[in-house]
Design a protein around this motif. Sequence first.
Motif, PDB file in Angstrom:
ATOM      1  N   SER A  34       0.849  -1.187   0.000  1.00  0.00           N
ATOM      2  CA  SER A  34       0.000   0.000   0.000  1.00  0.00           C
ATOM      3  C   SER A  34       0.887   1.239   0.000  1.00  0.00           C
ATOM      4  CB  SER A  34      -0.922   0.017   1.224  1.00  0.00           C
ATOM      5  OG  SER A  34      -0.209   0.421   2.379  1.00  0.00           O
ATOM      6  N   THR A  35       0.320   2.370  -0.351  1.00  0.00           N
ATOM      7  CA  THR A  35       1.085   3.620  -0.316  1.00  0.00           C
ATOM      8  C   THR A  35       1.287   4.105   1.108  1.00  0.00           C
ATOM      9  OG1 THR A  35      -0.969   4.870  -0.625  1.00  0.00           O
ATOM     10  CG2 THR A  35       0.302   4.344  -2.597  1.00  0.00           C
ATOM     11  N   GLU A  36       0.657   3.441   2.065  1.00  0.00           N
ATOM     12  CA  GLU A  36       0.816   3.807   3.472  1.00  0.00           C
ATOM     13  C   GLU A  36       1.945   3.036   4.150  1.00  0.00           C
ATOM     14  OE1 GLU A  36      -2.963   3.374   5.375  1.00  0.00           O
ATOM     15  OE2 GLU A  36      -3.869   5.047   4.284  1.00  0.00           O
ATOM     16  N   GLY A  37       2.781   2.363   3.359  1.00  0.00           N
ATOM     17  CA  GLY A  37       3.932   1.668   3.926  1.00  0.00           C
ATOM     18  C   GLY A  37       3.601   0.324   4.545  1.00  0.00           C
ATOM     19  N   LYS A  38       2.621  -0.375   3.996  1.00  0.00           N
ATOM     20  CA  LYS A  38       2.233  -1.683   4.525  1.00  0.00           C
ATOM     21  C   LYS A  38       2.432  -2.756   3.460  1.00  0.00           C
ATOM     22  CE  LYS A  38       1.024   0.410   8.261  1.00  0.00           C
ATOM     23  NZ  LYS A  38       1.945   0.375   9.434  1.00  0.00           N
ATOM     24  N   ASP A  65       4.566  -3.824   8.588  1.00  0.00           N
ATOM     25  CA  ASP A  65       5.158  -2.528   8.304  1.00  0.00           C
ATOM     26  C   ASP A  65       6.365  -2.749   7.384  1.00  0.00           C
ATOM     27  OD1 ASP A  65       7.419  -0.428   9.101  1.00  0.00           O
ATOM     28  OD2 ASP A  65       5.476   0.511   9.429  1.00  0.00           O
ATOM     29  N   ASP A 119      -5.686   1.519  -2.805  1.00  0.00           N
ATOM     30  CA  ASP A 119      -5.314   2.598  -1.892  1.00  0.00           C
ATOM     31  C   ASP A 119      -6.397   3.671  -1.794  1.00  0.00           C
ATOM     32  OD1 ASP A 119      -2.535   2.195  -0.799  1.00  0.00           O
ATOM     33  OD2 ASP A 119      -2.128   1.910  -2.923  1.00  0.00           O
ATOM     34  N   LYS A 142      -8.989   2.105   0.340  1.00  0.00           N
ATOM     35  CA  LYS A 142      -8.365   1.491   1.517  1.00  0.00           C
ATOM     36  C   LYS A 142      -8.963   0.107   1.785  1.00  0.00           C
ATOM     37  CE  LYS A 142      -7.174   5.929   3.635  1.00  0.00           C
ATOM     38  NZ  LYS A 142      -5.796   5.868   3.104  1.00  0.00           N
ATOM     39  N   PHE A 161      -8.109  -1.655   5.564  1.00  0.00           N
ATOM     40  CA  PHE A 161      -6.708  -1.495   5.935  1.00  0.00           C
ATOM     41  C   PHE A 161      -6.497  -1.694   7.439  1.00  0.00           C
ATOM     42  CE2 PHE A 161      -4.551   1.174   2.362  1.00  0.00           C
ATOM     43  CZ  PHE A 161      -4.928   0.204   1.440  1.00  0.00           C
TER      44      PHE A 161
END
Length: 391
Positions: free
Chosen positions: A265-269, A282, A305, A308, A324
């Motif tokens: 994901s763009t959230e660093g997952k 993470d 993304d 989510k 997410f």
Amino acid sequence: MRIMKSLLVITLLLLVLTGRAEAAGRFDPYGELKWMQEKSGKLSADPTLTDNGLLYCPVGNKILCYDVNRGVKLWERKADVGGKITEPLLVQEQTIYATGTEGIQQMKPNGSLTWVYRVYPKPKGTKSSGVVSTGPGELIYFGVADGIYALEPKKNYQWRYSDEDNVAACLGNDRYVYVSLKDAAGTYSLSALDPEGDRVWHQGWGKLKNIRLTFAPDGNLLVVTNPASLGDRDYGRVRCLNPETGKEIWNYSVKADDITAVSFSTEGKIFFTANSRLFCLDDQTGLLDWNLPLLNVSSGAAVDDSKKRIYAGSTDGRIFCVSFAGRVIWDKEVDKTVSQEMHKDGGFMVDTGKDDKDSFSRAPILLKNGELLIYSDKGTIFKFVDIHKEG
């Protein structure tokens, strides 16, 4: 007689209309079906989606090309490089590369053959097709049973690297090509090769069931390994390596031998499934954020993304949609249908009460517009959009 014919026509019309309604309702009330392609063949490797809306599907020794906007097959072509295609195709600037047990071929977007490169004598050792990747020097790298070869896109040979072991996987960036080798005993290794084919670093991995390579969004090298057999120390692992040195940054282990390819994901997952669970890590630390049990989940994950949401398939014909935060938003048994057949005395529909079970072991594919493609193990392709709104 006229009445019987009328009944037959009405029955056939009802069957057609019922079939359409049944197909359209496969994702109700969570998704809206855009199109469905049946009898597309059983995939022998993951399909490849291109930016121009073409889906290339390896089916045995054939390549089938679909227009994902309209859901129509544009062409199919047999590969001519030995055996089945068991590794994904490479599409580079709309040029297609397919590998077999004996070599590699290049094709145009319309399926016409440009060239074939065969390895002589024929490589011995594996029935799996070769692997292919881009890499440094704008070369094409492909691996078969006797080593890794570097070619120019116009077919010119550059070099070969071999330890006389089967090439199990390869992946390249602008600096190195990373090659995993498997010997006769089932022991795997991973090496980084420079643009001249010289080895920069090397790691031994022991006996494995399989290995998967991918790059994280930050450029680090992620290595997924599944053990040949589970034991006290033999777990599945996701490792993050420094691509320049091969030094391990972190690793996460799961008591499983079925870890799928990872998604980001763009959230660093990082997301993957294993042992009937969906995992979220993470990507900087490798620490577990959460894991969620999902009955019979078997595919890798598609990550949206914008919404989510995460999507994955199961062996019992189910598609899961997960937030997410690790909560199931919806799940749907896509392949559950009620068969109908004609009565022997005159065309009346009979509910047979049968379920046409299928499974989804390939990861769903997210399109740029948010729509999803799923390819069932029996060979049906679905394109749908998630229309479910929470709360």
